[in-house]
Scaffold this active site. Structure first.
Site, PDB file in Angstrom:
ATOM      1  CG  HIS A   1     -18.651  14.560 -16.373  1.00  0.00           C
ATOM      2  ND1 HIS A   1     -18.098  15.659 -16.977  1.00  0.00           N
ATOM      3  CD2 HIS A   1     -17.710  14.093 -15.509  1.00  0.00           C
ATOM      4  CE1 HIS A   1     -16.871  15.855 -16.503  1.00  0.00           C
ATOM      5  NE2 HIS A   1     -16.618  14.909 -15.618  1.00  0.00           N
ATOM      6  CG  ASP A   2     -26.666  11.887 -16.500  1.00  0.00           C
ATOM      7  OD1 ASP A   2     -27.074  12.810 -17.235  1.00  0.00           O
ATOM      8  OD2 ASP A   2     -27.421  11.033 -16.022  1.00  0.00           O
TER       9      ASP A   2
ATOM     10  N   PRO B   1     -17.276  21.279 -12.542  1.00  0.00           N
ATOM     11  CG  PRO B   1     -16.166  19.681 -11.274  1.00  0.00           C
ATOM     12  CD  PRO B   1     -17.424  19.896 -12.044  1.00  0.00           C
TER      13      PRO B   1
ATOM     14  CG  HIS C   1     -11.343  15.182  -5.277  1.00  0.00           C
ATOM     15  ND1 HIS C   1     -11.647  16.284  -6.035  1.00  0.00           N
ATOM     16  CD2 HIS C   1     -10.023  14.945  -5.477  1.00  0.00           C
ATOM     17  CE1 HIS C   1     -10.563  16.697  -6.669  1.00  0.00           C
ATOM     18  NE2 HIS C   1      -9.570  15.900  -6.333  1.00  0.00           N
TER      19      HIS C   1
ATOM     20  CG  ASP D   1      -5.435   5.556  -8.473  1.00  0.00           C
ATOM     21  OD1 ASP D   1      -4.400   4.992  -8.079  1.00  0.00           O
ATOM     22  OD2 ASP D   1      -6.574   5.249  -8.092  1.00  0.00           O
TER      23      ASP D   1
END
Length: 315
Positions: A73-74, A171, A198, A236
């Site tokens: 996210h950075d 996103p 991803h 996961d």
């Protein structure tokens, strides 16, 4: 009650190729970044990051996924510049006010690392480098382990951050395969690398194509007690381990978001999902190339940017 998917990296590796001793080989200098940038100015920098990350991971197994997500996210918002940490105060983190940054955690771990480094090497090690080095330790120290990655350093910090920029560049939760390919393509990342990289963004609903048994489990999770009226589920089954389980689960209808089932059906991505589910080594290899590109993406170097004294504030 709202249902949110807990975002996290699906992969934790950066190896272009492995030498006989298992250490990732990488270029020693790329775009102003270099190996062991602090060798003279702060020789203990990488050791301090390792020690602090290890302590956090021992106390909380979710630390690894949180640090990796923080790194993503950075660099997803204007590049690797530690903008994700900045805010008007320690309780108001500008970019994390974006709904797309829902669930961002372990900023306090970066704060602790930065504080320790400031006591040894004042205003020397950038917050941007700390984020990337901490992600490296998250990979190496994860349950079942990952490779030790030679991370290039020499990044500098931005003095600005923007919720609006985060809203624009991170996103969407319901991202399509077309959008996934476009986002990574803008950073010169191939479809294959994009599938490996991803990660899942927060979602307000689960994928309607999931298997009935998995849907039943999620329904139980989402109807149970939770903190702040939000329930969490991971994408996961082995979320704190270093493996390729996500791809296996996705192929078996155990994805969490729509994009999970989409990438396991779209002809542009299906073969990569299948191959990564079969071969852990190929998954690591392709992830490495993409992650390397992202970790160096728009890094501030040289005279551009500053070295912040505090991870949360501009100097």
């Amino acid at each position: 009650m709202g249902f949110e998917a807990f975002p996290m990296f699906l992969a934790m590796a950066l190896w272009a190729s492995f030498s006989a001793n298992g250490v990732a080989d990488t270029a020693e200098r790329v775009d102003g970044l270099e190996l062991h940038f602090y060798r003279d100015s702060c020789p203990s920098a990488e050791v301090i990051v390792k020690q602090k990350a290890r302590t956090s991971m021992v106390g909380d197994p979710s630390t690894a996924a949180a640090l990796l997500r923080l790194a993503f996210h950075d660099y997803q918002v204007d590049g690797c510049d530690a903008s994700v940490l900045l805010g008007d105060s320690s309780s108001l983190i500008t970019e994390t006010l974006s709904g797309k940054n829902f669930g961002i955690q372990k900023l306090d771990t970066i704060d602790e690392i930065k504080s320790s480094l400031e006591s040894v090497c004042p205003q020397t090690v950038s917050c941007a480098d700390i984020i990337q080095l901490a992600a490296r330790e998250a990979i190496f120290l994860s349950r079942q382990g990952g490779p030790y990655i030679e991370v290039l350093t020499g990044r500098r910090d931005t003095l600005a951050a923007s919720k609006e920029r985060a809203d624009e560049q991170l996103p969407e939760a319901d991202i399509s395969v077309d959008e996934l390919i476009e986002i990574f393509g803008q950073k010169n990342i191939s479809i294959e690398e994009g599938v490996a990289l991803h990660s899942l963004a927060p979602a307000a609903r689960a994928d309607p194509a999931i298997s009935p048994s998995h849907a039943f489990v999620l329904k139980i999770i989402c109807s149970g007690p939770s903190v702040s009226d939000v329930a969490f589920a991971t994408n996961d089954a082995t979320a704190i381990s270093f493996d390729n389980r996500y791809f296996i689960d996705t192929l078996n209808g155990r994805g969490l978001l729509k994009i999970d089932s989409d990438i396991s059906r779209d002809p542009r991505t299906l073969s990569h999902v299948v191959r990564f589910g079969i071969s852990l080594e190929q998954f690591f290899e392709r992830f490495s190339y993409g992650f390397s590109k992202l970790s160096n993406y728009k890094a501030l170097v040289g005279d551009v940017g500053k070295i912040r004294r505090d991870s949360r504030f501009s100097n």
